[in-house]
Design a protein around this motif. Structure first.
Motif, short mmCIF file in Angstrom:
data_model
loop_
_atom_site.label_atom_id
_atom_site.label_comp_id
_atom_site.label_asym_id
_atom_site.label_seq_id
_atom_site.Cartn_x
_atom_site.Cartn_y
_atom_site.Cartn_z
N GLU A 186 0.82 -1.21 0.00
CA GLU A 186 0.00 0.00 0.00
C GLU A 186 0.86 1.26 0.00
OE1 GLU A 186 -3.21 0.60 -0.25
OE2 GLU A 186 -4.07 -1.37 -0.01
N ASP A 187 2.07 1.17 0.54
CA ASP A 187 2.95 2.33 0.63
C ASP A 187 3.77 2.56 -0.65
OD1 ASP A 187 2.10 2.69 3.24
OD2 ASP A 187 3.70 1.43 4.04
N ALA A 188 3.77 1.56 -1.53
CA ALA A 188 4.56 1.66 -2.76
C ALA A 188 3.84 2.55 -3.77
CB ALA A 188 4.77 0.27 -3.35
N PRO A 189 4.61 3.12 -4.69
CA PRO A 189 3.96 3.91 -5.74
C PRO A 189 3.03 3.01 -6.57
CG PRO A 189 6.37 3.90 -6.00
CD PRO A 189 6.03 3.07 -4.80
N ALA A 190 2.12 3.62 -7.27
CA ALA A 190 1.17 2.85 -8.08
C ALA A 190 1.94 1.87 -8.96
CB ALA A 190 0.34 3.80 -8.94
N ALA A 191 1.47 0.63 -8.96
CA ALA A 191 2.15 -0.41 -9.71
C ALA A 191 1.17 -1.10 -10.64
CB ALA A 191 2.76 -1.42 -8.74
N ASP A 192 1.71 -1.86 -11.57
CA ASP A 192 0.85 -2.62 -12.46
C ASP A 192 0.24 -3.80 -11.71
OD1 ASP A 192 2.75 -4.71 -12.33
OD2 ASP A 192 3.76 -4.03 -14.14
N LEU A 193 -0.69 -4.46 -12.35
CA LEU A 193 -1.43 -5.53 -11.71
C LEU A 193 -0.52 -6.70 -11.32
CD1 LEU A 193 -4.09 -6.62 -10.73
CD2 LEU A 193 -4.57 -7.39 -13.07
N GLU A 194 0.41 -7.04 -12.16
CA GLU A 194 1.31 -8.16 -11.87
C GLU A 194 2.14 -7.89 -10.62
OE1 GLU A 194 4.67 -10.14 -14.52
OE2 GLU A 194 2.74 -10.02 -15.57
N THR A 195 2.68 -6.69 -10.52
CA THR A 195 3.51 -6.30 -9.37
C THR A 195 2.66 -6.26 -8.10
OG1 THR A 195 4.95 -5.03 -10.82
CG2 THR A 195 5.03 -4.51 -8.46
N THR A 196 1.47 -5.68 -8.21
CA THR A 196 0.58 -5.58 -7.05
C THR A 196 0.15 -6.96 -6.58
OG1 THR A 196 -0.17 -3.40 -7.76
CG2 THR A 196 -1.58 -4.57 -6.19
N ALA A 197 -0.21 -7.83 -7.52
CA ALA A 197 -0.64 -9.19 -7.16
C ALA A 197 0.47 -9.93 -6.43
CB ALA A 197 -1.07 -9.95 -8.41
N ALA A 198 1.69 -9.83 -6.93
CA ALA A 198 2.82 -10.51 -6.28
C ALA A 198 3.09 -9.91 -4.89
CB ALA A 198 4.06 -10.41 -7.15
N ALA A 199 2.97 -8.60 -4.77
CA ALA A 199 3.20 -7.95 -3.47
C ALA A 199 2.15 -8.38 -2.45
CB ALA A 199 3.20 -6.43 -3.64
N ILE A 200 0.91 -8.46 -2.87
CA ILE A 200 -0.16 -8.91 -1.97
C ILE A 200 0.07 -10.35 -1.56
CG2 ILE A 200 -2.63 -9.52 -1.89
CD1 ILE A 200 -3.11 -6.95 -3.57
N CYS A 201 0.37 -11.18 -2.52
CA CYS A 201 0.61 -12.60 -2.26
C CYS A 201 1.75 -12.77 -1.25
CB CYS A 201 0.93 -13.29 -3.59
SG CYS A 201 1.08 -15.07 -3.49
N GLY A 202 2.85 -12.10 -1.48
CA GLY A 202 3.99 -12.20 -0.57
C GLY A 202 3.69 -11.67 0.82
N ALA A 203 3.01 -10.54 0.87
CA ALA A 203 2.70 -9.93 2.17
C ALA A 203 1.76 -10.80 2.99
CB ALA A 203 2.10 -8.54 1.97
N LEU A 204 0.73 -11.34 2.35
CA LEU A 204 -0.30 -12.05 3.10
C LEU A 204 0.02 -13.52 3.36
CD1 LEU A 204 -3.51 -10.38 1.73
CD2 LEU A 204 -2.02 -9.72 3.62
N LEU A 205 1.04 -14.03 2.72
CA LEU A 205 1.48 -15.39 3.02
C LEU A 205 2.70 -15.39 3.94
CD1 LEU A 205 0.99 -17.07 -0.48
CD2 LEU A 205 -0.36 -17.47 1.60
N SER A 206 3.08 -14.20 4.42
CA SER A 206 4.22 -14.09 5.34
C SER A 206 3.85 -14.66 6.71
CB SER A 206 4.63 -12.62 5.50
OG SER A 206 3.65 -11.92 6.26
N ASP A 207 4.85 -15.01 7.48
CA ASP A 207 4.62 -15.58 8.81
C ASP A 207 3.80 -14.65 9.69
OD1 ASP A 207 6.03 -17.91 8.19
OD2 ASP A 207 7.91 -17.15 9.04
N ARG A 208 4.13 -13.38 9.69
CA ARG A 208 3.45 -12.41 10.56
C ARG A 208 1.98 -12.24 10.15
NH1 ARG A 208 5.99 -10.22 15.10
NH2 ARG A 208 5.46 -8.06 15.37
N ALA A 209 1.72 -12.12 8.85
CA ALA A 209 0.35 -11.96 8.38
C ALA A 209 -0.49 -13.19 8.69
CB ALA A 209 0.33 -11.66 6.88
N VAL A 210 0.09 -14.36 8.51
CA VAL A 210 -0.63 -15.61 8.81
C VAL A 210 -0.92 -15.70 10.31
CG1 VAL A 210 -0.41 -18.13 8.83
CG2 VAL A 210 0.16 -16.84 6.76
N ALA A 211 0.03 -15.31 11.14
CA ALA A 211 -0.19 -15.33 12.59
C ALA A 211 -1.32 -14.37 12.98
CB ALA A 211 1.10 -14.97 13.32
#
Length: 180
Positions: free
Chosen positions: A73-98
């Motif tokens: 959310e803090d990154a500059p506007a990105a394309d869909l591919e970049t945003t999708a990968a960022a969401i996937c990585g962020a929400l599958l992280s240990d902290r987010a899962v916890a």
């Protein structure tokens, strides 16, 4: 010697980070209902009034903790591919899962916490996908494909966090499925 007066913007940002660090650690250790704002304030080295002013009440604090996991959310506007990968990585992280486990465990006792999590987590991620170019009608589907069965396995402690390469491949597959 203690400085008096209003904190600078950098000091406020550091204070707010400290509050969120403490709140996250305490929520994960003791659950949402098991942590009082007094304890968060004391361990963060702030007054309860400062906590309310900086973040708000306990549900607002949980929202801030959850939003903090959405670093894309803090990154500059990105394309869909970049945003999708960022969401996937962020929400599958240990902290987010916890945090997700925590909210599931507390949802029936604290429906407001569940609502804050939904708004600040999944719905915010779907909004980010739309802003990056996903069709509004497919954002929820794309979000589900990004997390998929791996997310369930992560919630159950049966799978490790994906590597950056696995996140990129997963998000590319999810986008490919929606484009067919």
């Amino acid at each position: 010697m203690n400085k008096r007066g209003r904190p600078t913007a950098d000091e406020r940002a550091a204070r707010d980070d400290r509050i969120l660090d403490v709140a996250t650690d305490l929520f994960l250790e003791h659950g949402f209902a098991g942590v009082a704002l007094d304890r968060i304030a004391a361990e963060a080295g702030v007054t309860k009034r400062t906590l309310y002013t900086a973040v708000g009440d306990k549900p607002a604090l949980l929202r801030a903790v959850v939003r903090r996991q959405h670093t894309y959310e803090d990154a500059p506007a990105a394309d869909l591919e970049t945003t999708a990968a960022a969401i996937c990585g962020a929400l599958l992280s240990d902290r987010a899962v916890a945090l997700h486990r925590l909210v599931i465990a507390e949802a029936l006792r604290s429906p407001e916490a569940a609502r804050e999590f939904l708004d600040a987590g999944p719905l915010a991620a779907q909004d980010a996908l739309v802003r990056a170019g996903a069709a509004p009608g497919t954002a929820a589907e794309l979000f589900t494909l990004l997390l998929g069965e791996l997310h369930r396995e992560r919630l159950l402690g049966l799978a490790p966090a994906p590597t950056p390469a696995e996140v990129a491949a997963r998000s590319a597959r999810a986008l490919a499925v929606l484009s067919t």
